[in-house]
Design an enzyme around this catalytic site. Structure first.
Site, PDB file in Angstrom:
ATOM      1  CD  GLU A   1       4.443   0.182   6.846  1.00 22.94           C
ATOM      2  OE1 GLU A   1       5.196   0.361   7.636  1.00 22.94           O
ATOM      3  OE2 GLU A   1       3.917   1.284   6.066  1.00 22.94           O
TER       4      GLU A   1
ATOM      5  CG  ASP B   1      -0.201   0.004   2.555  1.00 26.26           C
ATOM      6  OD1 ASP B   1       0.748  -0.760   2.671  1.00 26.26           O
ATOM      7  OD2 ASP B   1      -0.715   0.884   3.597  1.00 26.26           O
TER       8      ASP B   1
END
Ligand SMILES: [Zn+2]
Length: 409
Positions: free
Chosen positions: A175, A81
Site C-alpha cells: 500500500e 507493508d
C-alpha cells in the site's frame, strides 16, 4: 498463543514488512508474505476456514453470516507493508504503561515524542502507549489495523448472539508504494462495500480524499553558442524557471491546509535546449482541480509569449479521484460507521484526507471504501505511537459496525 489486540499487534510489528518502490516484483518484497502466513494461521485458529495467502501476497478470509436476514457483504481491509521512509528491521516495541502526560523519551537514542508536536497525547492520560526504542518505525500503520480486524473477527466468531452478515477480510501488500490494490481480485472477494482501517485518531472516519492529476510541461528553447547568442538564444532552463517563479504562492502545499488544494512542482530537468517540469495538482472538487489546471496553463502561455522561437507541450494525466463522489451514492456506508463509532463510546468525527488511499482506488474500482481510524500517530517515523485503549476502541467499532449492518438490513 495469546489473543488480545495488543498481543496480536506486538506479534505483527516485529516482522519486517517494508515495501520497496524500486522492486518490480509482486509483492515488492517477499518478506511481506511472512506476516501474511502468520495472519492466515491466526485466522484459521479462530475458525475462519477459507483464510489463505495468494501468490500476489494478499490475504483473503470470510466470517460467515449468522443471520437469516439478507445483509450486504462488507469487507474490512488493512495493509501489511510498512513505509520505505524509515527502517522496519528489528522493531523493538516498548510499552509505556499508565501514561501520565509529558514528553516520552525513547530508549536507545535521542528521539523524544514531544507533546508539543503530538497534541493527541493529551487525550491519552492513563493509557498504555506503545512506541519503538527510537531506532525503527513502529508499523502501527497499518499493523494496528490488522490486529484490530483479527481481534474483531475473533469476537464475532466467539459470540453467536452478535448477529452479522457475511464479512470479508482483505489484507494487502505494498500500500505504501501505491500498489496495494494492483492485483486484488474483487470478484473473488465478493464484497459490496468496504472499510480500510488505516486512519489515525480514535473516533475519526474519512470519506474524502483529494482528486489528483499530474501535469507534464515540456519546453523546447532556442540553443545557440553563447558567444553569438545576443537577441537569439532562448534558454529553456530560464523559461522553466520563469514558469516555476509564477506559480501561485497561496496555492502550495506549504501554504495550504484543510480543504484547500494546491499546485506543486515535484521535478524539474533542463538544458539550454530543453526543459521539463513535472507537477501534481490537488483539490477536493473536480471544478477546483480544473481551475488550477487552467491557471497553470495560462501561466505557461504567458511566459512562453516572451519566447517566440520556443515551443512547449502541456499534458494532464489523471491520477485518482475524490472517493466522496462514489460514497455519496451509498450514504449508508458512512452513516453505519458513524453509528458504530458512537455505540463504541466515541464522538464521531468526519474528516478528509489530503492525499489518496487504497480506499479511493477501490471506490473507483467498484468497491466503495471509506477509511476508519486505527489509532496510530506520527506514521512513517521512529516517533510513531499508539495506545492499547485506542486499538480496543477500533475493535469495538468494527464489532458494532458488523452488527449495525445486520440490524439495518
Ligand atoms: Zn497506512
Amino acid at each position: 498463543m495469546t489473543d488480545t489486540v495488543l498481543d496480536r499487534f506486538l506479534r505483527y510489528v516485529v516482522i519486517d514488512t517494508q515495501s520497496d518502490p524500486a522492486s518490480p516484483t509482486q509483492p515488492s518484497t517477499a518478506k511481506q508474505k511472512n506476516l501474511g502466513r502468520l495472519l492466515v494461521d491466526e485466522l484459521n485458529a479462530i475458525g475462519l476456514v477459507d483464510a489463505h495467502l495468494d501468490d500476489h501476497g494478499y490475504v483473503y478470509a470470510t466470517i460467515p453470516s449468522n443471520t437469516e436476514k439478507t445483509v450486504p457483504v462488507i469487507c474490512f481491509c488493512s495493509h501489511m507493508d510498512t513505509a520505505p521512509d524509515f527502517t522496519g528491521t528489528n522493531v523493538k516495541p516498548r510499552i509505556h504503561e499508565n501514561y501520565q502526560g509529558g514528553d516520552i523519551e525513547l530508549a536507545n537514542s535521542s528521539q523524544i515524542i514531544r507533546v508539543s508536536e503530538n497534541p493527541a497525547l493529551r487525550d491519552q492520560i492513563g493509557h498504555d502507549i506503545v512506541t519503538t526504542d527510537g531506532t525503527t518505525l513502529l508499523g502501527a500503520d497499518d499493523k494496528a489495523g490488522l490486529a484490530e480486524i483479527v481481534a474483531a473477527a475473533q469476537i464475532l466468531t466467539n459470540n453467536p448472539e452478535m448477529k452479522h452478515g457475511t464479512i470479508k477480510l482483505l489484507f494487502t501488500p505494498d500500500e505504501e508504494i501505491g500498489r496495494g490494490v494492483d492485483r486484488v481480485d474483487l470478484a473473488k472477494l465478493g464484497a459490496e462495500f468496504a472499510y480500510t482501517v488505516d486512519g489515525e485518531t480514535a473516533g475519526h472516519i474519512e470519506d474524502e480524499t483529494f482528486s489528483a492529476d499530474a501535469v507534464e510541461i515540456a519546453i523546447s528553447g532556442v540553443a545557440i553558442h553563447p558567444g553569438f547568442a545576443k537577441g537569439r538564444m532562448e534558454n529553456a532552463i530560464k523559461i522553466a524557471g520563469a514558469i516555476i517563479d509564477r506559480l501561485p504562492s497561496d496555492a502550495a502545499p506549504e501554504t495550504t491546509e484543510g480543504r484547500d488544494g494546491f499546485i506543486h512542482p515535484v521535478a524539474v530537468t533542463g538544458s539550454m535546449e530543453k526543459a521539463a517540469i513535472s507537477l501534481i495538482v490537488r483539490d477536493f472538487e473536480e471544478s477546483g482541480l480544473a481551475a488550477k489546471e487552467r491557471l497553470l496553463e495560462r501561466i505557461v502561455k504567458e511566459v512562453m509569449a516572451g519566447y517566440p522561437g520556443s515551443s512547449h507541450t502541456f499534458a494532464i494525466k489523471e491520477q485518482y479521484r475524490n472517493m466522496k463522489i462514489v460514497l455519496d451514492r451509498h450514504p449508508q456506508i458512512v452513516e453505519n460507521a458513524i453509528e458504530a463509532i458512537r455505540r463504541a463510546g466515541m464522538t464521531p468525527v468526519r474528516g478528509s484526507i489530503r492525499g489518496g488511499t487504497d480506499g479511493s482506488r477501490l471506490s473507483f474500482m467498484g468497491l466503495p471504501c471509506p477509511n476508519i481510524f486505527a489509532g496510530g500517530h506520527a506514521f512513517h517515523s521512529p516517533k510513531e505511537w499508539i495506545s492499547r485503549q485506542d486499538m480496543e476502541k477500533a475493535v469495538a467499532t468494527l464489532v458494532e459496525l458488523a452488527r449495525v449492518w445486520e440490524e439495518r438490513a
